[in-house]
Structures are given as C-alpha cells and as structure tokens.
Design a protein around this motif. Structure first.
Motif, PDB file in Angstrom:
ATOM      1  N   ARG A  94       0.819  -1.210   0.000  1.00 41.97           N
ATOM      2  CA  ARG A  94       0.000   0.000   0.000  1.00 41.97           C
ATOM      3  C   ARG A  94       0.859   1.268   0.000  1.00 41.97           C
ATOM      4  O   ARG A  94       0.549   2.225  -0.690  1.00 41.97           O
ATOM      5  N   ALA A  95       1.935   1.288   0.802  1.00 43.45           N
ATOM      6  CA  ALA A  95       2.726   2.514   0.935  1.00 43.45           C
ATOM      7  C   ALA A  95       3.912   2.588  -0.022  1.00 43.45           C
ATOM      8  O   ALA A  95       4.424   3.666  -0.276  1.00 43.45           O
ATOM      9  N   HIS A  96       4.364   1.435  -0.542  1.00 45.73           N
ATOM     10  CA  HIS A  96       5.589   1.391  -1.361  1.00 45.73           C
ATOM     11  C   HIS A  96       6.756   2.029  -0.612  1.00 45.73           C
ATOM     12  O   HIS A  96       7.533   2.809  -1.173  1.00 45.73           O
ATOM     13  N   ALA A  97       6.870   1.698   0.677  1.00 41.90           N
ATOM     14  CA  ALA A  97       7.897   2.302   1.524  1.00 41.90           C
ATOM     15  C   ALA A  97       9.288   1.897   1.065  1.00 41.90           C
ATOM     16  O   ALA A  97       9.525   0.772   0.618  1.00 41.90           O
ATOM     17  N   LYS A  98      10.214   2.835   1.217  1.00 38.17           N
ATOM     18  CA  LYS A  98      11.596   2.625   0.782  1.00 38.17           C
ATOM     19  C   LYS A  98      12.567   2.951   1.909  1.00 38.17           C
ATOM     20  O   LYS A  98      12.290   3.768   2.790  1.00 38.17           O
ATOM     21  N   ALA A  99      13.738   2.327   1.860  1.00 39.33           N
ATOM     22  CA  ALA A  99      14.789   2.615   2.829  1.00 39.33           C
ATOM     23  C   ALA A  99      15.086   4.105   2.860  1.00 39.33           C
ATOM     24  O   ALA A  99      15.114   4.770   1.812  1.00 39.33           O
ATOM     25  N   GLY A 100      15.306   4.630   4.053  1.00 33.76           N
ATOM     26  CA  GLY A 100      15.616   6.035   4.212  1.00 33.76           C
ATOM     27  C   GLY A 100      14.406   6.894   4.528  1.00 33.76           C
ATOM     28  O   GLY A 100      14.563   8.064   4.913  1.00 33.76           O
ATOM     29  N   GLN A 101      13.200   6.346   4.383  1.00 31.26           N
ATOM     30  CA  GLN A 101      11.999   7.087   4.737  1.00 31.26           C
ATOM     31  C   GLN A 101      11.716   6.920   6.239  1.00 31.26           C
ATOM     32  O   GLN A 101      12.445   6.228   6.944  1.00 31.26           O
ATOM     33  N   SER A 102      10.634   7.572   6.703  1.00 31.86           N
ATOM     34  CA  SER A 102      10.318   7.539   8.124  1.00 31.86           C
ATOM     35  C   SER A 102       8.861   7.145   8.329  1.00 31.86           C
ATOM     36  O   SER A 102       7.990   7.434   7.500  1.00 31.86           O
ATOM     37  N   ILE A 103       8.604   6.470   9.462  1.00 28.58           N
ATOM     38  CA  ILE A 103       7.244   6.031   9.769  1.00 28.58           C
ATOM     39  C   ILE A 103       6.996   6.148  11.260  1.00 28.58           C
ATOM     40  O   ILE A 103       7.860   5.843  12.079  1.00 28.58           O
ATOM     41  N   LEU A 104       5.818   6.637  11.615  1.00 29.70           N
ATOM     42  CA  LEU A 104       5.347   6.659  12.985  1.00 29.70           C
ATOM     43  C   LEU A 104       4.367   5.508  13.165  1.00 29.70           C
ATOM     44  O   LEU A 104       3.440   5.352  12.367  1.00 29.70           O
ATOM     45  N   VAL A 105       4.562   4.700  14.207  1.00 34.81           N
ATOM     46  CA  VAL A 105       3.731   3.519  14.449  1.00 34.81           C
ATOM     47  C   VAL A 105       2.984   3.686  15.762  1.00 34.81           C
ATOM     48  O   VAL A 105       3.593   3.743  16.839  1.00 34.81           O
ATOM     49  N   HIS A 106       1.661   3.792  15.682  1.00 34.73           N
ATOM     50  CA  HIS A 106       0.841   3.822  16.889  1.00 34.73           C
ATOM     51  C   HIS A 106       0.681   2.406  17.438  1.00 34.73           C
ATOM     52  O   HIS A 106       0.706   1.424  16.698  1.00 34.73           O
ATOM     53  N   GLY A 107       0.502   2.316  18.750  1.00 39.85           N
ATOM     54  CA  GLY A 107       0.362   1.001  19.367  1.00 39.85           C
ATOM     55  C   GLY A 107       1.567   0.128  19.121  1.00 39.85           C
ATOM     56  O   GLY A 107       1.465  -1.079  18.899  1.00 39.85           O
ATOM     57  N   ALA A 108       2.750   0.727  19.204  1.00 34.08           N
ATOM     58  CA  ALA A 108       3.967   0.065  18.729  1.00 34.08           C
ATOM     59  C   ALA A 108       4.380  -1.134  19.560  1.00 34.08           C
ATOM     60  O   ALA A 108       5.169  -1.958  19.098  1.00 34.08           O
ATOM     61  N   ALA A 109       3.865  -1.267  20.778  1.00 35.74           N
ATOM     62  CA  ALA A 109       4.230  -2.406  21.616  1.00 35.74           C
ATOM     63  C   ALA A 109       3.288  -3.588  21.440  1.00 35.74           C
ATOM     64  O   ALA A 109       3.581  -4.683  21.917  1.00 35.74           O
ATOM     65  N   GLY A 110       2.152  -3.395  20.786  1.00 36.87           N
ATOM     66  CA  GLY A 110       1.188  -4.468  20.602  1.00 36.87           C
ATOM     67  C   GLY A 110       1.615  -5.443  19.522  1.00 36.87           C
ATOM     68  O   GLY A 110       2.659  -5.283  18.884  1.00 36.87           O
ATOM     69  N   GLY A 111       0.793  -6.470  19.305  1.00 40.39           N
ATOM     70  CA  GLY A 111       1.147  -7.487  18.328  1.00 40.39           C
ATOM     71  C   GLY A 111       1.329  -6.929  16.933  1.00 40.39           C
ATOM     72  O   GLY A 111       2.361  -7.156  16.278  1.00 40.39           O
ATOM     73  N   LEU A 112       0.337  -6.175  16.439  1.00 38.82           N
ATOM     74  CA  LEU A 112       0.429  -5.613  15.097  1.00 38.82           C
ATOM     75  C   LEU A 112       1.437  -4.472  15.040  1.00 38.82           C
ATOM     76  O   LEU A 112       2.243  -4.383  14.101  1.00 38.82           O
ATOM     77  N   GLY A 113       1.431  -3.613  16.039  1.00 39.75           N
ATOM     78  CA  GLY A 113       2.371  -2.496  16.047  1.00 39.75           C
ATOM     79  C   GLY A 113       3.815  -2.947  16.086  1.00 39.75           C
ATOM     80  O   GLY A 113       4.665  -2.406  15.366  1.00 39.75           O
ATOM     81  N   SER A 114       4.113  -3.953  16.915  1.00 42.99           N
ATOM     82  CA  SER A 114       5.501  -4.428  16.990  1.00 42.99           C
ATOM     83  C   SER A 114       5.920  -5.106  15.694  1.00 42.99           C
ATOM     84  O   SER A 114       7.084  -5.022  15.282  1.00 42.99           O
TER      85      SER A 114
END
Length: 323
Positions: A133-153
């Motif tokens: 969906r995002a076509h994320a590439k090395a060097g970019q940045s992402i904020l992850v909500h719920g980062a300690a949960g199963g999906l977030g981690s």
C-alpha cells in the motif's frame, strides 16, 4: 478433540472449552496438530459479534496458529510432518485444525512454532501496509501507533527490516522499553506525541501506521510530511474517527485504508507470495515477534482478555501441544 467455542456473543469471559469432532482435510487442505495459536484482536471482536466477518453460532474461535501437518488431503502441496503456520480465519483454538493450502505457509528451520504462531496475520498485514500500500523505501520515516502491541511491533520490525526510521508511539514506560528493545529509532509517549514528533522531524514523517484510531487521528495528519500517507488499519481505541478533507489538501497528504484480509480473499496464492517476499527477513530473525504471554488452551478467556485490557507488549499465544 478439545476446542474453544463461542456459543453466545457476550464477550471473551463466556467462551467455552468444549469437546468437538476432529475435522478431516479435503482436497487441497491439511490437518494440522496445533502447537500454538496466536491471539488477535479479531477474536476479541468476534466474541462480541462486532467483527465484520460473522460465523454461525456455535463456532470454534481462532484466526492463526502453527503446528505440524498430520494429514494431507488429495492435491495438497504439503506433506505429513511439515512444520507450518496457517491463517484459517476460524478454528485455530483447538487441538487440530483444517486449513487450505492457500492459507498455509512453511515455517523455516530455526524458527520456533511459538514464534511462528505469532507471525502470519501481523507480519503479513504489516508487509501489505508498508510494501504494497505505501511502497515504503529505505531512508523514509514512519510513525507507528500502538507500537508495543502485536500488530504495532510487527510493523516496527518490518519497517526496520526495510530500512525506515521508526518512531514508536506507546502509552506506558514499560511499553516504551519493549519498543526500544525492538530497535525503534525513537520512542515517544502517546500523550503529546504530535509536539514531540515535530521536534524530532520538523518537516514531518513519510508515513503513519495507525491500528488505533480514536482521538489520535487528527494529530496523525499533522505530523505527516508533504505527500505523506496515513495508513489506517483498525480502531482498537473503539472510536472510528473522521477527518475534514481540507486537511488533505494543505500538504498533499492521503489517508489509505489497509484491509489485508480483503486483499487475500481477492487473490488466490497471495499469502504464499507475501511469505516468499519476507522470507529472508524471517529467516534472519528480523521479524521475530516478542511473546507477551502464553496461556494454556483452557485459559483462552484470560488470553483474549489481555487484548481487551490494552496491556499487551508483543504477542499473546495459546499453548496447545507446545513444541
């Protein structure tokens, strides 16, 4: 065989340990002796009749598991003795489950069945969000909500494997420590995350990964860089937020729905394709879920309740046969 069954839609406390018939595999299916089953947020919703996929009562709960093939149906690509992880959608909280080849993947040597049980739904959802969906590439940045949960981690690990800067958002210091141990670039507290992130990334972040929803949503749009994308994966906070679309115009940002389950239903063979795409990360141990707790099958209600309490740091499992 023993299984955890939902007979009434009154919540996780009322699931029942029952004796049910052991299933038999059909064409292109396998019978798996379950070692461990992963506990996911959909199970919590299903016990209350709140999930989009409905099952006729009573039904055996459970969306994912790992174990060993004990019987292969005609035409199956798997053999007796294969170690596999699977995503049947229902029926994995049991001593045995039948699952189609389309929903089954091999577990690499060196990966425990406990960790494998926590991989399929979360890792493949994270892969779908970031790579597809995002076509994320090395060097970019992402904020992850719920980062300690199963999906977030899982998203934190996937983003790090790709080469992104990762900002994990958490609600407690204990969860912060978990996310630091995963290797996140930065960890920030949910309360006031917008201002903290703007100090770290004055021009904004490229992506926000949001399985939480609720009142964080608007501030998530505010921390995006121009042309940034907010990836919507669910609403564990309970509230489905809305947005004034003029916000999207101000910085040319977008809000993208991430419905991995719907994508897999539309494309036969898609799960295997994804598993192959992330295989090198799995084999290298880069996508190895932290295990919050493992409960015996009979304590499924307590395991599901962990997700309801929002206290999970990593993955909750049910231990059925074990390794």
């Amino acid at each position: 065989m023993r299984a955890i069954r939902v007979a009434t839609l009154t919540g996780p406390d009322d699931v029942e340990l029952a004796e049910v018939d052991r299933p038999s595999p059909g064409h292109g299916e396998v019978l798996v002796e379950v070692a461990f089953a992963g506990v996911t947020f959909p199970e919590l919703l299903q016990t209350r009749g709140m999930y989009q996929t409905k099952h006729e009562l009573p039904f055996v709960l459970g969306s994912e598991a790992a174990g060993v093939v004990v019987e292969a149906g005609a035409g199956s690509r798997f053999s007796v003795g294969d170690r596999v992880a699977a995503i049947p959608g229902t029926g994995s909280f049991a001593e045995f489950m039948v699952v189609s080849d389309e929903q089954t993947v091999p577990v690499p040597d060196g990966i425990s069945l406990a960790h494998a049980a926590g991989m399929p739904m979360n890792l493949l959802t994270a892969d779908f969000a970031l790579r597809i969906r995002a076509h994320a590439k090395a060097g970019q940045s992402i904020l992850v909500h719920g980062a300690a949960g199963g999906l977030g981690s899982a998203a934190v690990q996937m983003a790090l494997a790709i080469g992104l800067d990762v900002i994990g958002v958490v609600s407690t210091e204990a969860k912060a420590q978990t996310v630091r141990e995963l290797g996140a670039t930065h960890v920030v507290m949910a309360d006031g995350f917008k201002d903290t992130v703007k100090e770290l990334y004055p021009n904004g972040v490229d992506y926000v990964f949001d399985p939480v929803g609720g009142d964080r949503f608007t501030d998530s749009t505010r921390v995006l860089a121009p042309y940034g994308r907010l990836l919507v994966l669910g609403f564990t906070a309970g509230e489905i937020p809305s947005i004034k679309v003029n916000r999207l115009l101000l910085k040319n940002i977008s809000v993208d729905g991430v419905a991995w389950g719907a994508a897999t239903r539309e494309r036969p063979g898609y799960i295997a394709e994804q598993w192959d795409a992330i295989a090198e990360y799995v084999a290298a141990g880069q996508l190895n879920p932290a295990i919050h707790a493992a409960y015996p099958l009979a304590q499924a209600a307590a395991a599901i309740g962990e997700l309801d309490s929002r206290s999970v740091q990593g993955k909750v499992l049910l231990e059925v046969k074990g390794e």
